[in-house]
Design a protein around this motif. Structure first.
Motif, PDB file in Angstrom:
ATOM      1  N   LYS A   1      29.485  10.755  12.933  1.00 19.90           N
ATOM      2  CA  LYS A   1      30.541   9.852  12.501  1.00 19.90           C
ATOM      3  C   LYS A   1      30.556   8.651  13.439  1.00 19.90           C
ATOM      4  O   LYS A   1      30.538   8.800  14.662  1.00 19.90           O
ATOM      5  CB  LYS A   1      31.892  10.577  12.553  1.00 19.90           C
ATOM      6  N   LYS A   2      30.550   7.494  12.879  1.00 22.06           N
ATOM      7  CA  LYS A   2      30.651   6.281  13.672  1.00 22.06           C
ATOM      8  C   LYS A   2      31.995   6.284  14.400  1.00 22.06           C
ATOM      9  O   LYS A   2      33.028   6.588  13.814  1.00 22.06           O
ATOM     10  CB  LYS A   2      30.524   5.056  12.772  1.00 22.06           C
ATOM     11  N   LEU A   3      31.961   5.938  15.692  1.00 21.59           N
ATOM     12  CA  LEU A   3      33.191   5.920  16.482  1.00 21.59           C
ATOM     13  C   LEU A   3      33.967   4.630  16.256  1.00 21.59           C
ATOM     14  O   LEU A   3      33.388   3.553  16.138  1.00 21.59           O
ATOM     15  CB  LEU A   3      32.860   6.061  17.966  1.00 21.59           C
TER      16      LEU A   3
END
Length: 172
Positions: free
Chosen positions: A2-4
């Motif tokens: 998941k992209k932060l």
């Protein structure tokens, strides 16, 4: 994966950044013309915890909205100083014990991948003008010269790209 999000990156604030230990590297910009390049160098210097930037000759200084456009506030976190000439900056940095290293293509240069970092040394890295590169008089005044290996048809890189490549190699 998941992209932060930004708030998940645990970034420090500017005051904390100003007070943390930095890598013992100073960037010297020798007559860099492009405000976008200058801003990018600030941003990259922030990312690699560089001590400071010396802006020399025609190199513009903050505050400047065009520098801010690419620096994204790093002009406020990274310490900087203006010198009328790059020679003035070198003289000051030599007095402070920095090894002066130009980044340029010259006879007998050290290829970046062959440069051995001495962790007890302090380095001043000089990057030059977008057209002329680092002036010969500055090369003559340097302790050594590092060259970024290149294998394509072009024999130059954008100055801000060069800063990123060299900093990555030296601090890793």
């Amino acid at each position: 994966m998941k992209k932060l999000r930004n708030e998940e990156l645990n970034r420090i604030d500017i005051n904390t950044f100003k007070n943390i230990e930095k890598n013992r590297i100073v960037i010297v910009l020798d007559n860099v013309r492009s405000l976008n390049n200058i801003g990018s160098v600030f941003r990259t210097s922030d990312a690699f915890k560089i001590e400071s930037i010396f802006l020399c000759g025609i190199t513009a200084t903050p505050p400047n909205k065009e520098i801010h456009k690419t620096a994204l506030g790093a002009q406020d976190s990274v310490k900087w100083e203006y010198c009328k000439t790059t020679e003035d900056a070198i003289a000051l940095l030599k007095l402070e014990g920095y090894k002066i290293i130009a980044i340029e293509q010259v006879e007998n240069s050290i290829m970046l991948n062959n440069f051995i970092v001495d962790n007890d040394s302090k380095y001043a890295l000089i990057f030059g003008n977008e057209v002329e590169g680092v002036a010969q008089s500055i090369i003559d005044n340097s302790d050594s010269v590092i060259e970024i290996p290149q294998w394509g048809t072009k024999h130059s890189l954008n100055v801000s790209v060069s800063v990123g490549i060299v900093l990555w190699e030296l601090v890793r």
